[in-house]
Design a protein around this motif. Structure first.
Motif, PDB file in Angstrom:
ATOM      1  N   HIS A 268      -2.345  -5.642  -3.068  1.00 54.38           N
ATOM      2  CA  HIS A 268      -2.779  -4.588  -2.510  1.00 54.38           C
ATOM      3  C   HIS A 268      -4.407  -4.689  -2.108  1.00 54.38           C
ATOM      4  O   HIS A 268      -4.987  -5.254  -3.158  1.00 54.38           O
TER       5      HIS A 268
ATOM      6  N   SER B  34       4.668  -0.106   4.425  1.00 54.94           N
ATOM      7  CA  SER B  34       4.724  -1.006   3.421  1.00 54.94           C
ATOM      8  C   SER B  34       6.122  -1.053   2.481  1.00 54.94           C
ATOM      9  O   SER B  34       6.555  -1.974   2.206  1.00 54.94           O
TER      10      SER B  34
ATOM     11  N   ASN C 289      -4.445  -6.650  -7.113  1.00 58.62           N
ATOM     12  CA  ASN C 289      -5.426  -5.605  -6.285  1.00 58.62           C
ATOM     13  C   ASN C 289      -6.545  -6.342  -6.233  1.00 58.62           C
ATOM     14  O   ASN C 289      -7.273  -6.807  -6.946  1.00 58.62           O
TER      15      ASN C 289
ATOM     16  N   ASP D 157       0.701  -1.177  -0.028  1.00 55.64           N
ATOM     17  CA  ASP D 157       0.084   0.037   0.077  1.00 55.64           C
ATOM     18  C   ASP D 157       0.916   1.143  -0.011  1.00 55.64           C
ATOM     19  O   ASP D 157       2.097   1.149   0.144  1.00 55.64           O
TER      20      ASP D 157
ATOM     21  N   LEU E 234       2.065   0.274  -6.914  1.00 56.37           N
ATOM     22  CA  LEU E 234       2.224  -1.105  -7.360  1.00 56.37           C
ATOM     23  C   LEU E 234       3.412  -1.055  -8.334  1.00 56.37           C
ATOM     24  O   LEU E 234       4.198  -1.972  -8.383  1.00 56.37           O
TER      25      LEU E 234
END
Length: 207
Positions: free
Chosen positions: A43, A21, A121, A16, A101
Motif C-alpha cells: 500500500h 484492488s 505500507n 488499497d 491490509l
C-alpha cells in the motif's frame, strides 16, 4: 516443472481500499500464486487520502450464503466470505471496520494457509505513486506485479498516453515501465477478468 515443485516466486499486489484492488487480489489468489510463493501486499499511502479504516461492505460484495470458502480456486468467494463473516475486528452484522491490509492478508491465509504473506505500507515522499511502486517491486525482487485497473471512457480513449497516475493511468504506467511482468486486472460484472500487460491487451479470462 514436471515431477517437481515450481520454483518459489515473489508476487506483489498493489493494495488499497477499493474494489479494483480487491479484484487484483482475487485474481492473484485464484490464478497467479501457488502455495510456495511469497505474496506482498503493498500500500502506497497518499497524504491527500486519510481514510485507512473503512467498512468491509464498501470494498467487497457480501456473499448470499455468508460462507467462507477455503479453496484457492474459489478465492473470489473466499475474500468476500471474510467480509460476509464480519472479519476479526468487525462489529455485529459485518459492518465494523478494520485495517484493510489485515483484512486482505486474512483472506490470503484462508485461501492458502501456508502462503507467505507480507504487508508493506510506504509513503510517497514527494514521488508519484507509480514510481514508488516500481521502486518497491525492484527492491523486493518481485517477479510478478498485479494492480487493479479502473475503466473509464477517457482512459479507454487515451490509454497509456495519460500520466495523471489516477486509476487506469497508474496501471498503464506500471505496465509500460515495470522491469518484471505487470498485469492490470479488471473484474467484470458478468464474471471473469479483463487483463492487460505488455504482451496482452484486453485479454478475457474466465473466473
Amino acid at each position: 516443472m514436471v515431477g517437481g515443485t515450481l520454483p518459489a516466486r515473489k508476487v506483489m499486489v498493489v493494495a488499497d481500499p477499493s474494489r479494483e484492488s480487491a479484484a487484483a487480489l482475487q485474481y492473484a489468489l485464484s490464478h497467479a500464486v501457488v502455495e510456495n510463493d511469497t505474496l506482498i501486499l503493498l500500500h502506497v499511502e497518499n497524504p491527500n487520502h486519510s481514510t485507512w479504516r473503512i467498512p468491509f461492505s464498501a470494498i467487497f460484495r457480501r456473499p448470499s450464503n455468508g460462507s467462507v470458502a477455503a479453496s484457492p480456486k474459489n478465492a473470489s468467494t473466499s475474500i468476500e466470505g471474510v467480509i460476509g463473516a464480519g472479519g476479526t475486528n468487525a462489529g455485529a452484522g459485518g459492518e465494523g471496520t478494520i485495517d484493510f491490509l489485515e483484512a486482505m492478508k486474512h483472506a490470503c491465509v484462508i485461501a492458502y494457509p501456508n502462503l507467505k504473506v507480507q504487508t508493506e505500507n510506504v509513503g510517497m515522499d514527494g514521488k508519484d505513486k507509480g514510481s514508488v511502486i516500481l521502486a518497491q517491486s525492484t527492491a523486493h525482487g518481485v517477479e510478478l506485479l498485479i494492480v487493479g485497473q479502473r475503466t473509464s471512457l477517457s482512459n479507454a480513449i487515451l490509454g497509456s498516453r495519460r500520466r495523471s497516475l489516477r486509476g487506469l493511468d497508474t496501471a498503464e504506467f506500471l505496465i509500460q515501465n515495470s522491469q518484471c511482468t505487470c498485469v492490470a486486472v479488471q473484474r467484470k460484472a458478468m464474471g471473469g477478468y479483463l487483463l492487460n500487460s505488455k504482451t496482452h491487451k484486453n485479454f478475457w479470462l474466465l473466473a
